[in-house]
Design an enzyme around this catalytic site. Sequence first.
Site, PDB file in Angstrom:
ATOM      1  N   GLY A 193       2.779   7.996   0.003  1.00 33.03           N
ATOM      2  CA  GLY A 193       3.011   8.313  -1.594  1.00 33.03           C
ATOM      3  C   GLY A 193       2.971   7.274  -2.285  1.00 33.03           C
ATOM      4  O   GLY A 193       2.332   6.428  -2.027  1.00 33.03           O
ATOM      5  N   GLU A 194       4.009   7.538  -3.040  1.00 36.66           N
ATOM      6  CA  GLU A 194       3.865   6.487  -4.344  1.00 36.66           C
ATOM      7  C   GLU A 194       2.685   6.380  -5.230  1.00 36.66           C
ATOM      8  O   GLU A 194       3.009   5.517  -6.329  1.00 36.66           O
ATOM      9  CB  GLU A 194       4.575   5.082  -3.926  1.00 36.66           C
ATOM     10  CG  GLU A 194       5.879   5.178  -2.899  1.00 36.66           C
ATOM     11  CD  GLU A 194       6.120   3.852  -2.339  1.00 36.66           C
ATOM     12  OE1 GLU A 194       5.693   2.758  -2.908  1.00 36.66           O
ATOM     13  OE2 GLU A 194       7.352   3.905  -1.577  1.00 36.66           O
ATOM     14  N   GLY A 195       1.844   6.611  -4.954  1.00 31.90           N
ATOM     15  CA  GLY A 195       0.585   6.619  -5.664  1.00 31.90           C
ATOM     16  C   GLY A 195      -0.142   5.326  -4.865  1.00 31.90           C
ATOM     17  O   GLY A 195      -1.048   4.801  -5.548  1.00 31.90           O
ATOM     18  N   ILE A 241       3.804   0.561  -3.935  1.00 29.66           N
ATOM     19  CA  ILE A 241       3.187   0.744  -4.997  1.00 29.66           C
ATOM     20  C   ILE A 241       3.055  -0.293  -5.897  1.00 29.66           C
ATOM     21  O   ILE A 241       2.008  -0.493  -6.682  1.00 29.66           O
ATOM     22  CB  ILE A 241       3.397   2.111  -5.690  1.00 29.66           C
ATOM     23  CG1 ILE A 241       2.619   2.345  -6.963  1.00 29.66           C
ATOM     24  CG2 ILE A 241       4.958   1.831  -6.286  1.00 29.66           C
ATOM     25  CD1 ILE A 241       1.066   2.632  -6.488  1.00 29.66           C
TER      26      ILE A 241
END
Length: 356
Positions: free
Chosen positions: A315-317, A97
């Site tokens: 994930g993580e954005g 991210i």
Amino acid sequence: MLYHETLKQIGGLNEEAMLSARDRMDNLIKPPGSLGLLEEIAVKVAGIIGNPRPQIGKRSVIVMAGDHGVINEGVSAAPQDVTWQMLPAFINGVAGIGVLARHAGASIAVVDVGVATDVEIPGVMKCRVKSGADNIAQGPAMTREEAVAAVEVGIRVALREIEQGATLLALGDMGIGNTTPSTAILAALGGYSVAEVTGRGTMVNDEVLGKKRQAVTSALTINNPDSADGLDVLAKVGGLEIAGLAGVVLACASKRVPVLVDGFITGAAALIAAAIEPKTKYFMLASHLSGEPGHKLMLEMLGLKPMLNMGMRLGEGTGAALAMHIVEAACRVLNEMVTFAEAGVVDMEEDKLLKG
């Protein structure tokens, strides 16, 4: 209470701005609809912001971090300490991210809303409601009061970002074991069977997958979450970072700021926000379709179309950061392309009509 005040401020899309944006989009020097989803995004952002000529300025990714007691059921191949150990990499810009947010020109706010280990990490916002959610396979993740407190953490962080000029926010998550509560949320709110919605998550083999399915089954059986009450589902089978992310969505909706949903975990948070206040769906944009099998079902429940389909599941954005470019591009098309009239070009559709 901040929670209730935020809910009161959530309205609908600005239909007038959307009609104006759609009219302009249909008259740009191109065949109507030829830019596909890009056109839909621009019109929706116009409705969110309330401006038929929306522009994207400062952008921010909010990463909520929290741990999960259900890790004790053997549902993850990674140890719980990885949650806090990853946070410096987010802050230093060397995790996934960090790289993609930098590429998108976005700042990152990293928030400890429920990490199990009490560590001081420079740059991480310490807003811990409790040291990890409790084991949902044995009882509720948290009390209803703790759920509200965690949601309010997300509201406060989002409001801070918006007050500092953010015009586009993205949801990011960090929490070992968090696909298990996210699966329980999807099953509870969507009425799906555990087998339908349980994916492998990260590095999960058949044995761990079996434990994960059993944990989700136990969580739903023991806690019996009320699908008509989003806060009840959150408190019983959710997680602290999921609660914080739901709060970010609520805050964005209350301030009419578009919010990008990332993958499976943030999708669960979006489902919780929509269960609490259905109008929040109007303010969400789906960044991508995750490799997690249940994510498609989440997006269908939210009525959202993903911009990207790249098999991502980190994930993580990360997917949301990538999609920031697309949202900006959509708004640039609306603002920077000219109409047939402005360009002095004959409208192709109108020319066909004239020629009969």
